[in-house]
Design an enzyme around this catalytic site. Structure first.
Site, PDB file in Angstrom:
ATOM      1  N   LYS A   1       0.818  -1.208   0.000  1.00 46.21           N
ATOM      2  CA  LYS A   1       0.000   0.000   0.000  1.00 46.21           C
ATOM      3  C   LYS A   1       0.853   1.261   0.000  1.00 46.21           C
ATOM      4  CE  LYS A   1      -4.478  -1.482   1.600  1.00 46.21           C
ATOM      5  NZ  LYS A   1      -5.161  -2.217   2.621  1.00 46.21           N
TER       6      LYS A   1
HETATM    7  N1  GLU Z   1      -9.436  -7.268   4.199  1.00 49.76           N
HETATM    8  C1  GLU Z   1      -8.620  -8.203   3.487  1.00 49.76           C
HETATM    9  C2  GLU Z   1      -7.554  -7.438   2.714  1.00 49.76           C
HETATM   10  O1  GLU Z   1      -7.690  -6.246   2.502  1.00 49.76           O
HETATM   11  C3  GLU Z   1      -9.414  -9.032   2.503  1.00 49.76           C
HETATM   12  C4  GLU Z   1     -10.166 -10.099   3.181  1.00 49.76           C
HETATM   13  C5  GLU Z   1     -10.959 -11.040   2.274  1.00 49.76           C
HETATM   14  O2  GLU Z   1     -11.238 -10.714   1.121  1.00 49.76           O
HETATM   15  O3  GLU Z   1     -11.336 -12.102   2.772  1.00 49.76           O
HETATM   16  O4  GLU Z   1      -6.582  -8.053   2.331  1.00 49.76           O
END
Ligand code: GLU
Length: 290
Positions: free
Chosen positions: A263
């Site tokens: 990120k």
């Molecule tokens: N919040 C997780 C991420 O940003 C993704 C979780 C999911 O898609 O199960 O990597």
């Protein structure tokens, strides 16, 4: 036929990059192609790293990309009660125990074990829990908690597997080694996973399973870095009596050196690309979508 329900579930701990664009657009395309719905979930359990400006940027960047989602958006930080209730159900089945070692103590225990033989690692490369907190008596646990000791609430994997029996899941994408179709789950590879901590009422694993069920998700489309986590998700679904979605793990978008995007890498951030005049259509081509 049940209408398919997809979700895109980013964490607002940074700005979205090409990898997120691929995942969101693929969810959108698959939802459209199947006459399904697309929901957005903000995974903001990690209060130390999540920021409101990143959440605002997620909405803005997705809208710019042409991704549309149904209201309301589910924000995990607003549903801690649901995760607590799920944890209590596992606790009532005798599947949860607190462990009190600090990260440094765990590292020391692992080093000690490794003097004899290699100590097993989970699919993310972290050593399995090496402690024996499971053996503490109820009185010892209560005493430590009353004294204010920090703790992690762990799933007793052996007991959980004994209660759940053999598990599999249905995959439409391809896993890291080409796995597809019916995949045998191997949650034991994660050892006694942490499902909550004193200061964090849920882990990613618990929250994702509870939310996918509460939101009626039928199709989970996400990066293949989460392929092995699906084993834990299936186990929790069975223990909690929740339905099993179909899983589609997609390839990851890598940088020029073949590394996973981060990120904080400006070169592949959607905001930077937009500022350079790249169009949403070009983003689609960049990630290999029509
Ligand atoms: N919040 C997780 C991420 O940003 C993704 C979780 C999911 O898609 O199960 O990597």
């Amino acid at each position: 036929m049940v209408q398919p329900v997809f979700r895109f579930a980013p964490s607002p701990n940074g700005y979205l990059h090409l990898g997120h664009a691929f995942s969101a657009l693929l969810n959108l395309d698959m939802a459209r192609a199947s006459g399904g719905r697309l929901l957005l979930r903000i995974e903001d359990i990690d209060r130390a790293r999540c920021r409101p400006q990143f959440e605002a940027a997620i909405f803005e960047d997705l809208a710019w990309l042409g991704v549309t989602w149904e209201a309301p958006v589910r924000r995990q930080s607003e549903h801690l009660e649901a995760y607590r209730a799920a944890l209590e159900r596992l606790e009532a089945r005798g599947l949860i125990y607190p462990s009190f070692e600090t990260r440094a103590e765990i590292a020391r225990l692992v080093a000690e074990r490794e003097r004899r033989a290699p100590w097993p690692r989970d699919p993310d490369g972290a050593p399995l829990y090496p402690g024996d907190a499971k053996r503490l008596s109820l009185a010892e646990r209560a005493e430590k908690i009353a004294a204010g000791a920090p703790f992690a609430l762990r799933l007793d994997m052996r007991r959980a597997l004994a209660q759940a029996g053999a598990l599999d899941w249905s995959a439409t994408g391809r896993g890291p080694a080409g796995e597809t179709g019916t995949i045998a789950a191997a949650p034991q590879a994660w050892g006694d996973v942490v499902l909550a901590r004193k200061v964090t009422p849920t882990s990613y694993h618990l929250a994702v399973v509870v939310d996918d069920a509460l939101q009626g998700i039928t199709h989970v489309v996400r990066g293949e870095d989460l392929f092995w986590s699906t084993s834990v998700h299936r186990l929790l679904q069975v223990l909690l009596g929740l339905p099993a979605p179909t899983y589609h793990h997609h390839r990851l978008i890598l940088d020029a050196d073949g590394n996973k995007l981060s990120k904080s890498t400006q070169a592949t951030g959607l905001r930077e690309l937009r500022a350079q005049g790249v169009t949403p259509g070009e983003i689609r081509k960049l990630v290999g979508l029509q």
